[in-house]
Scaffold this motif. Structure first.
Motif, PDB file in Angstrom:
ATOM      1  N   ARG A   1       0.828  -1.202   0.000  1.00 45.19           N
ATOM      2  CA  ARG A   1       0.000   0.000   0.000  1.00 45.19           C
ATOM      3  C   ARG A   1       0.867   1.259   0.000  1.00 45.19           C
ATOM      4  N   ASN A   2       1.973   1.242   0.751  1.00 42.54           N
ATOM      5  CA  ASN A   2       2.864   2.395   0.795  1.00 42.54           C
ATOM      6  C   ASN A   2       3.510   2.663  -0.564  1.00 42.54           C
ATOM      7  N   GLN A   3       3.849   1.592  -1.261  1.00 47.83           N
ATOM      8  CA  GLN A   3       4.448   1.762  -2.584  1.00 47.83           C
ATOM      9  C   GLN A   3       3.449   2.346  -3.578  1.00 47.83           C
ATOM     10  N   VAL A   4       2.200   1.907  -3.460  1.00 47.22           N
ATOM     11  CA  VAL A   4       1.155   2.463  -4.319  1.00 47.22           C
ATOM     12  C   VAL A   4       0.993   3.952  -4.034  1.00 47.22           C
TER      13      VAL A   4
ATOM     14  N   THR B   1       1.747   9.849  -5.289  1.00 50.57           N
ATOM     15  CA  THR B   1       2.214  11.172  -4.867  1.00 50.57           C
ATOM     16  C   THR B   1       3.291  11.726  -5.797  1.00 50.57           C
ATOM     17  N   LYS B   2       3.882  10.881  -6.634  1.00 51.54           N
ATOM     18  CA  LYS B   2       4.846  11.384  -7.609  1.00 51.54           C
ATOM     19  C   LYS B   2       4.184  12.381  -8.546  1.00 51.54           C
TER      20      LYS B   2
ATOM     21  N   ARG C   1      -8.622   4.867   5.764  1.00 53.47           N
ATOM     22  CA  ARG C   1      -8.593   5.490   4.451  1.00 53.47           C
ATOM     23  C   ARG C   1      -8.006   4.520   3.423  1.00 53.47           C
ATOM     24  N   SER C   2      -8.614   4.453   2.288  1.00 51.24           N
ATOM     25  CA  SER C   2      -8.148   3.570   1.223  1.00 51.24           C
ATOM     26  C   SER C   2      -8.353   4.253  -0.124  1.00 51.24           C
ATOM     27  N   ARG C   3      -7.895   3.618  -1.160  1.00 53.48           N
ATOM     28  CA  ARG C   3      -8.010   4.183  -2.499  1.00 53.48           C
ATOM     29  C   ARG C   3      -8.600   3.123  -3.425  1.00 53.48           C
TER      30      ARG C   3
END
Length: 350
Positions: free
Chosen positions: A6-9, A14-15, A32-34
């Motif tokens: 999840r952190n990598q996503v 954010t890039k 919170r999710s996406r």
């Protein structure tokens, strides 16, 4: 799907370079999710997963040819059409562009793709016009329709497909040198530049149209329920195919399949099941053709609410999602295995 945490996503999002869809943020705090649409998820797979992607990601390619796979079985009730649909969906989840061609007059695959065959499909929308006239404008490419599932197109079926069973043998007698078994292969050839995979769903018979499909395919998948009648029916298929093919196979001496795969489906693991015995028979008969993947039987998929869906259509929040996961995972693994057979051919030599 991409092998990311999840952190990598979140880092990729954010890039903010605009290459990857950002999805839709829901919830607050730790909850919170996406969420991503199917099309967005497929873009992520194509752009950032370690799955080899073909040139078709950028559009039709003159330098690329997709593969044709047929699902075939003489006996009904083998989950052939459901397997076809799941295979097509599973391959799109690996970033592939897939076309399914429904060659069964019952049009069950067309129904699974969201088309009400009796009301929304006409004979002109099927492969039938091309069977009647190979010079028809646009060829089979003009018959392609999109579906509700991103990355998946279809040439649907109609009950009048049975007309091919009268036309093809008549043309064989009328025109010397007419190769009835080559019509579909010629028609599908131009479509290989548009799709990674063309998956053919056939009727439970050895019809003229199905013989066309068998000769057009690069690989064959035979779903088989591990029960006595289903096993003997599968053996009958090969005997019949051998007998019928003797009349024309001399013209196709170079015809080979990249692989033949017998996939056990609707496997009952109960104490009174005949599956262990029939599995042993199948291992002796099919040897390397019998793959280790097995799709378990599930009463969930036969329920009315799920009658026109597959295991890939069900949301993780569905009340029966956990039961469906035990059916879905073998299919995910099988789709990966099928895809990897062809990646070996597609990947440029290092």
């Amino acid at each position: 799907m991409c092998g990311l945490t999840r952190n990598q996503v979140q880092y990729q999002i954010t890039k903010g370079d605009g290459v990857l869809p950002e999805g839709h943020s829901t919830g607050t705090g730790r909850s919170r999710s996406r969420q991503f649409t199917l099309a967005e998820a497929r873009t992520w797979v194509q752009q950032i997963s370690d799955i080899y992607q073909t040139p078709l990601v950028a559009g039709p390619s003159e330098d690329f040819e997709g593969k044709i796979i047929i699902t075939s079985q003489l006996k009904g009730g083998s989950a052939k059409t459901t397997t076809t649909m799941c295979l097509a969906q599973g391959l799109t989840l690996r970033g592939r562009k897939v076309l399914v061609v429904d060659l069964d007059p019952q049009a069950s695959l067309s129904e699974l793709c969201g088309l009400y065959a009796e009301k929304e499909v006409f004979p002109e929308a099927t492969v039938l016009p091309y069977v009647y006239d190979q010079d028809i404008e646009g060829g089979l490419l003009a018959k392609v329709q999109s579906t509700y599932w991103d990355g998946l197109d279809i040439i649907p079926a109609h009950t009048e497909l049975v007309g091919a069973e009268y036309h093809l043998p008549a043309m064989q007698m009328k025109l010397p040198g007419f190769k009835f078994w080559q019509v579909l292969r010629d028609g599908l050839a131009p479509l290989r530049k548009y799709y990674d995979y063309i998956v053919l769903d056939t009727s439970p018979s050895l019809s003229y149209l199905n013989l066309n499909a068998l000769m057009a395919a690069d690989a064959m998948i035979m779903p088989m329920v591990p029960e006595n009648l289903d096993f003997f029916s599968s053996l009958s298929f090969w005997r019949l195919f051998s007998d019928v093919a003797k009349s024309f196979i001399r013209f196709e001496a170079d015809k080979k399949y990249d692989f033949v795969s017998v996939l056990l489906t609707r496997v009952n693991y109960g104490p009174t099941s005949s599956a262990p015995v029939v599995r042993t028979w199948a291992q002796g008969a099919y040897r390397q053709w019998l793959d280790p993947f097995e799709v378990p039987a599930s009463s969930v998929m036969s329920s009315g609410a799920l009658a026109f869906t597959t295991v890939f259509d069900i949301s993780s929040t569905h009340s029966q999602a956990k039961s469906l996961q035990r059916v879905r995972q073998p299919l995910v693994d099988y789709c990966r295995w099928v895809d990897e057979q062809f990646i070996k051919q597609w990947r440029p030599a290092q």
